[in-house]
Motif scaffolding. Structure first.
Motif, PDB file in Angstrom:
ATOM      1  N   ALA A  85       0.861  -1.187   0.000  1.00 27.64           N
ATOM      2  CA  ALA A  85       0.000   0.000   0.000  1.00 27.64           C
ATOM      3  C   ALA A  85       0.896   1.234   0.000  1.00 27.64           C
ATOM      4  CB  ALA A  85      -0.900   0.003   1.223  1.00 27.64           C
ATOM      5  N   VAL A  86       0.680   2.136  -0.982  1.00 19.83           N
ATOM      6  CA  VAL A  86       1.488   3.351  -1.127  1.00 19.83           C
ATOM      7  C   VAL A  86       0.625   4.571  -0.806  1.00 19.83           C
ATOM      8  CG1 VAL A  86       2.858   4.779  -2.700  1.00 19.83           C
ATOM      9  CG2 VAL A  86       2.886   2.284  -2.938  1.00 19.83           C
ATOM     10  N   ASP A  87       1.114   5.421   0.088  1.00 19.39           N
ATOM     11  CA  ASP A  87       0.400   6.643   0.459  1.00 19.39           C
ATOM     12  C   ASP A  87       0.488   7.646  -0.697  1.00 19.39           C
ATOM     13  OD1 ASP A  87      -0.672   8.938   1.597  1.00 19.39           O
ATOM     14  OD2 ASP A  87       0.508   8.803   3.441  1.00 19.39           O
ATOM     15  N   ILE A  88      -0.655   7.970  -1.286  1.00 18.08           N
ATOM     16  CA  ILE A  88      -0.683   8.948  -2.389  1.00 18.08           C
ATOM     17  C   ILE A  88      -1.523  10.167  -1.994  1.00 18.08           C
ATOM     18  CG2 ILE A  88      -0.181   7.279  -4.201  1.00 18.08           C
ATOM     19  CD1 ILE A  88      -3.208   7.281  -4.896  1.00 18.08           C
ATOM     20  N   ARG A  89      -1.543  10.477  -0.701  1.00 19.58           N
ATOM     21  CA  ARG A  89      -2.242  11.659  -0.192  1.00 19.58           C
ATOM     22  C   ARG A  89      -1.256  12.830  -0.162  1.00 19.58           C
ATOM     23  NH1 ARG A  89      -3.957   9.162   5.379  1.00 19.58           N
ATOM     24  NH2 ARG A  89      -1.726   8.712   5.220  1.00 19.58           N
ATOM     25  N   LYS A  90      -1.471  13.764  -1.062  1.00 15.45           N
ATOM     26  CA  LYS A  90      -0.583  14.934  -1.111  1.00 15.45           C
ATOM     27  C   LYS A  90      -0.541  15.599   0.264  1.00 15.45           C
ATOM     28  CE  LYS A  90      -2.917  16.784  -4.493  1.00 15.45           C
ATOM     29  NZ  LYS A  90      -3.385  17.665  -5.563  1.00 15.45           N
ATOM     30  N   ASN A  91       0.607  16.110   0.633  1.00 17.66           N
ATOM     31  CA  ASN A  91       0.837  16.819   1.894  1.00 17.66           C
ATOM     32  C   ASN A  91       0.780  15.922   3.121  1.00 17.66           C
ATOM     33  OD1 ASN A  91       1.022  19.243   0.394  1.00 17.66           O
ATOM     34  ND2 ASN A  91      -1.208  19.405   0.412  1.00 17.66           N
ATOM     35  N   SER A  92       0.635  14.628   2.948  1.00 18.29           N
ATOM     36  CA  SER A  92       0.711  13.699   4.072  1.00 18.29           C
ATOM     37  C   SER A  92       2.171  13.581   4.493  1.00 18.29           C
ATOM     38  CB  SER A  92       0.184  12.324   3.638  1.00 18.29           C
ATOM     39  OG  SER A  92       0.572  11.333   4.557  1.00 18.29           O
ATOM     40  N   LEU A  93       2.405  13.401   5.767  1.00 17.06           N
ATOM     41  CA  LEU A  93       3.776  13.215   6.250  1.00 17.06           C
ATOM     42  C   LEU A  93       4.399  11.941   5.698  1.00 17.06           C
ATOM     43  CD1 LEU A  93       3.412  14.298   9.995  1.00 17.06           C
ATOM     44  CD2 LEU A  93       4.423  15.599   8.106  1.00 17.06           C
ATOM     45  N   THR A  94       3.561  11.001   5.257  1.00 16.32           N
ATOM     46  CA  THR A  94       4.060   9.731   4.721  1.00 16.32           C
ATOM     47  C   THR A  94       3.816   9.609   3.210  1.00 16.32           C
ATOM     48  OG1 THR A  94       1.996   8.669   5.420  1.00 16.32           O
ATOM     49  CG2 THR A  94       3.886   8.499   6.913  1.00 16.32           C
ATOM     50  N   ARG A 115      -8.884   4.705   1.677  1.00 12.22           N
ATOM     51  CA  ARG A 115      -8.857   5.568   0.487  1.00 12.22           C
ATOM     52  C   ARG A 115      -7.645   6.483   0.600  1.00 12.22           C
ATOM     53  NH1 ARG A 115     -15.276   7.193  -0.125  1.00 12.22           N
ATOM     54  NH2 ARG A 115     -16.013   5.038  -0.190  1.00 12.22           N
ATOM     55  N   GLY A 116      -7.071   6.829  -0.547  1.00  8.39           N
ATOM     56  CA  GLY A 116      -5.875   7.665  -0.530  1.00  8.39           C
ATOM     57  C   GLY A 116      -4.590   6.871  -0.663  1.00  8.39           C
ATOM     58  N   PHE A 117      -4.720   5.575  -0.941  1.00  8.71           N
ATOM     59  CA  PHE A 117      -3.559   4.707  -1.106  1.00  8.71           C
ATOM     60  C   PHE A 117      -3.668   3.941  -2.418  1.00  8.71           C
ATOM     61  CE2 PHE A 117      -3.427   5.649   3.275  1.00  8.71           C
ATOM     62  CZ  PHE A 117      -2.117   5.473   3.702  1.00  8.71           C
ATOM     63  N   ALA A 118      -2.522   3.775  -3.091  1.00  9.45           N
ATOM     64  CA  ALA A 118      -2.446   2.872  -4.238  1.00  9.45           C
ATOM     65  C   ALA A 118      -2.114   1.490  -3.681  1.00  9.45           C
ATOM     66  CB  ALA A 118      -1.383   3.335  -5.221  1.00  9.45           C
ATOM     67  N   HIS A 119      -2.626   0.460  -4.339  1.00 11.01           N
ATOM     68  CA  HIS A 119      -2.478  -0.901  -3.828  1.00 11.01           C
ATOM     69  C   HIS A 119      -1.985  -1.839  -4.914  1.00 11.01           C
ATOM     70  CE1 HIS A 119      -4.238  -4.987  -3.206  1.00 11.01           C
ATOM     71  NE2 HIS A 119      -3.525  -4.848  -2.111  1.00 11.01           N
ATOM     72  N   GLY A 120      -1.123  -2.761  -4.522  1.00 10.44           N
ATOM     73  CA  GLY A 120      -0.667  -3.794  -5.443  1.00 10.44           C
ATOM     74  C   GLY A 120      -0.144  -4.986  -4.676  1.00 10.44           C
ATOM     75  N   PHE A 121       0.050  -6.075  -5.397  1.00  3.55           N
ATOM     76  CA  PHE A 121       0.629  -7.258  -4.765  1.00  3.55           C
ATOM     77  C   PHE A 121       1.357  -8.087  -5.802  1.00  3.55           C
ATOM     78  CE2 PHE A 121      -3.677  -8.515  -5.943  1.00  3.55           C
ATOM     79  CZ  PHE A 121      -3.532  -9.784  -6.482  1.00  3.55           C
ATOM     80  N   VAL A 122       2.363  -8.822  -5.323  1.00  2.48           N
ATOM     81  CA  VAL A 122       3.083  -9.771  -6.165  1.00  2.48           C
ATOM     82  C   VAL A 122       2.857 -11.159  -5.570  1.00  2.48           C
ATOM     83  CG1 VAL A 122       5.312  -9.555  -4.964  1.00  2.48           C
ATOM     84  CG2 VAL A 122       5.240 -10.314  -7.348  1.00  2.48           C
ATOM     85  N   VAL A 123       2.607 -12.117  -6.458  1.00  2.55           N
ATOM     86  CA  VAL A 123       2.268 -13.472  -6.041  1.00  2.55           C
ATOM     87  C   VAL A 123       3.546 -14.281  -5.823  1.00  2.55           C
ATOM     88  CG1 VAL A 123       1.024 -15.564  -6.707  1.00  2.55           C
ATOM     89  CG2 VAL A 123       0.090 -13.309  -7.291  1.00  2.55           C
ATOM     90  N   LEU A 124       3.639 -14.928  -4.658  1.00  7.38           N
ATOM     91  CA  LEU A 124       4.843 -15.652  -4.268  1.00  7.38           C
ATOM     92  C   LEU A 124       4.710 -17.166  -4.385  1.00  7.38           C
ATOM     93  CD1 LEU A 124       5.757 -13.507  -1.130  1.00  7.38           C
ATOM     94  CD2 LEU A 124       6.566 -13.233  -3.486  1.00  7.38           C
ATOM     95  N   GLU A 125       3.502 -17.666  -4.643  1.00  7.90           N
ATOM     96  CA  GLU A 125       3.270 -19.107  -4.823  1.00  7.90           C
ATOM     97  C   GLU A 125       2.266 -19.313  -5.951  1.00  7.90           C
ATOM     98  OE1 GLU A 125       1.888 -20.981  -1.233  1.00  7.90           O
ATOM     99  OE2 GLU A 125       3.748 -20.566  -0.146  1.00  7.90           O
ATOM    100  N   ASP A 180      -1.547  13.613 -11.785  1.00 11.79           N
ATOM    101  CA  ASP A 180      -2.260  14.679 -11.080  1.00 11.79           C
ATOM    102  C   ASP A 180      -3.439  14.134 -10.289  1.00 11.79           C
ATOM    103  OD1 ASP A 180      -0.611  16.688 -12.131  1.00 11.79           O
ATOM    104  OD2 ASP A 180      -1.834  16.847 -13.939  1.00 11.79           O
ATOM    105  N   ASP A 181      -3.749  12.849 -10.473  1.00 11.42           N
ATOM    106  CA  ASP A 181      -4.920  12.244  -9.842  1.00 11.42           C
ATOM    107  C   ASP A 181      -4.583  11.683  -8.467  1.00 11.42           C
ATOM    108  OD1 ASP A 181      -6.670  12.750 -11.974  1.00 11.42           O
ATOM    109  OD2 ASP A 181      -5.973  10.966 -13.018  1.00 11.42           O
ATOM    110  N   LEU A 182      -4.196  12.573  -7.557  1.00 13.17           N
ATOM    111  CA  LEU A 182      -3.837  12.153  -6.208  1.00 13.17           C
ATOM    112  C   LEU A 182      -4.890  12.664  -5.233  1.00 13.17           C
ATOM    113  CD1 LEU A 182      -0.010  12.849  -6.383  1.00 13.17           C
ATOM    114  CD2 LEU A 182      -1.198  10.676  -6.727  1.00 13.17           C
ATOM    115  N   PHE A 183      -4.753  12.311  -3.982  1.00 15.16           N
ATOM    116  CA  PHE A 183      -5.718  12.667  -2.952  1.00 15.16           C
ATOM    117  C   PHE A 183      -5.182  13.817  -2.119  1.00 15.16           C
ATOM    118  CE2 PHE A 183      -6.628   8.452  -4.253  1.00 15.16           C
ATOM    119  CZ  PHE A 183      -7.976   8.243  -4.033  1.00 15.16           C
ATOM    120  N   GLU A 184      -6.085  14.563  -1.505  1.00 18.49           N
ATOM    121  CA  GLU A 184      -5.711  15.619  -0.575  1.00 18.49           C
ATOM    122  C   GLU A 184      -5.671  15.027   0.827  1.00 18.49           C
ATOM    123  OE1 GLU A 184      -4.781  18.755  -1.145  1.00 18.49           O
ATOM    124  OE2 GLU A 184      -5.085  18.566  -3.295  1.00 18.49           O
TER     125      GLU A 184
END
Length: 191
Positions: A85-94, A115-125, A180-184
């Motif tokens: 999970a990647v924080d994509i909230r502009k002006n967030s400390l993280t 909401r406000g996070f991008a999500h992904g996963f990689v399969v290990l099995e 430009d499609d990020l969250f506040e």
């Protein structure tokens, strides 16, 4: 159920209580009341999704923008993934930081991604089955993504880049600093 905040405190690891004996096991995979009490706000999951993937498949980093932004509660039914999970909230400390957690059928951990996070996963099995709840319906017009290999994010996907299997969509996503499609940060998305 045990709830643990991660280094980005809005992303939460959920560990169910497992009751087992020689017959097998039982666990509650979701308790809205307990999760809402822990988080301090209400939400309403409205759609369940499931995917099956082979080892090396990478799905993400995905998100939807308003008015179809999504909270996700993700878990693995069979197999194992590295979930991110990647924080994509502009002006967030993280902003631009990420949390990665191994989710598996064995550990039964879940990840709550607001909401406000991008999500992904990689399969290990091989033959991994990944399931998740969302609190807003899928909407292709509001679907967005970020490049899984964005050097500024520097995500360690564990599997070598040349061994990853990606969709054509995920191979051409923009870098975080190109969208430009990020969250506040601080906007209440749960009203």
């Amino acid at each position: 159920m045990k709830f643990t905040r991660t280094k980005i405190e809005d992303v939460v690891i959920i560990e169910p209580t497992i009751h087992g004996d020689e017959r097998g096991y039982f666990l509650e995979t979701f308790r809205q009341d307990k999760l809402e009490d822990f988080l301090g706000f209400k939400f309403n999951f409205c759609q369940d999704n499931e995917s099956k993937s082979s080892k090396g498949v990478l799905r993400g980093l995905h998100y939807q923008i308003a008015p179809f932004a999504q909270t996700k509660l993700v878990r693995v039914i069979k197999g194992k993934v590295l979930d991110v999970a990647v924080d994509i909230r502009k002006n967030s400390l993280t902003f631009g930081q990420y949390v990665s957690v191994e989710l598996s059928a064995d550990n039964k951990k879940q990840l709550f991604i607001p909401r406000g996070f991008a999500h992904g996963f990689v399969v290990l099995e091989d033959d991994t089955i990944f399931a998740y709840k969302v609190d807003n319906y899928y909407s292709p017009e509001y679907d967005r993504g970020i490049a899984f290999d964005d050097k500024d994010l520097n995500i360690d996907w564990i599997i070598k880049k040349e061994e990853l299997k990606l969709s054509s969509k995920d191979m051409k996503q923009l870098k975080l600093n190109e969208t430009d499609d990020l969250f506040e940060f601080g906007v209440d998305y749960y009203v």
